[in-house]
Design a protein around this motif. Structure first.
Motif, mmCIF file in Angstrom:
data_model
loop_
_atom_site.group_PDB
_atom_site.id
_atom_site.type_symbol
_atom_site.label_atom_id
_atom_site.label_comp_id
_atom_site.label_asym_id
_atom_site.label_seq_id
_atom_site.Cartn_x
_atom_site.Cartn_y
_atom_site.Cartn_z
ATOM 1 N N MET A 1 0.845 -1.173 0.000
ATOM 2 C CA MET A 1 0.000 0.000 0.000
ATOM 3 C C MET A 1 0.892 1.239 0.000
ATOM 4 O O MET A 1 1.850 1.300 0.753
ATOM 5 C CB MET A 1 -0.894 -0.055 1.240
ATOM 6 C CG MET A 1 -1.723 1.179 1.456
ATOM 7 S SD MET A 1 -2.991 0.915 2.687
ATOM 8 C CE MET A 1 -4.406 1.097 1.644
ATOM 9 N N PRO A 45 -0.667 -3.184 4.348
ATOM 10 C CA PRO A 45 -1.803 -2.448 4.910
ATOM 11 C C PRO A 45 -1.919 -2.573 6.439
ATOM 12 O O PRO A 45 -2.249 -1.601 7.118
ATOM 13 C CB PRO A 45 -3.019 -3.076 4.219
ATOM 14 C CG PRO A 45 -2.475 -3.588 2.925
ATOM 15 C CD PRO A 45 -1.062 -4.040 3.229
ATOM 16 N N THR A 63 -1.390 8.530 3.345
ATOM 17 C CA THR A 63 -1.197 8.115 1.963
ATOM 18 C C THR A 63 -1.170 9.353 1.073
ATOM 19 O O THR A 63 -1.749 10.381 1.420
ATOM 20 C CB THR A 63 -2.311 7.158 1.506
ATOM 21 O OG1 THR A 63 -3.573 7.782 1.706
ATOM 22 C CG2 THR A 63 -2.253 5.850 2.278
#
Length: 91
Positions: A1, A45, A63
């Motif tokens: 991720m 994640p 993010t």
């Protein structure tokens, strides 16, 4: 991720937490956290969720903000404070 490593580092430092102590609390190695913060690797994640929890924020806060398209291209949002000015980089 995908993770915004510099943002993670800034939030960790702002909270007054050292790299090793924070990594231990988040259940990851200090060397892995260091690589994440430098943008050399992206966390799984589950690891990103633990980092966010220990920073008291959401995964979305850690993010990159992007305007994605279906081609998989990563178009970062730009603003007046960015190098590209308020016009941004448009295809």
């Amino acid at each position: 991720m995908k993770a915004d490593g510099p943002r993670i580092r800034k939030q960790r430092e702002t909270s007054g937490q050292g790299l090793r102590r924070f990594a231990e609390a988040a259940g990851i190695s200090a060397s892995h956290l260091s690589r994440i913060e430098r943008g050399e690797t992206d966390p799984q994640p589950e690891a990103l969720a633990r980092i966010a929890t220990h920073l008291g924020c959401t995964i979305g806060d850690l993010t990159p903000e992007t305007i994605g398209d279906d081609s998989g291209n990563d178009h970062r949002r730009t603003g007046p404070d960015d190098d590209e000015g308020s016009r941004g980089a448009h295809p």
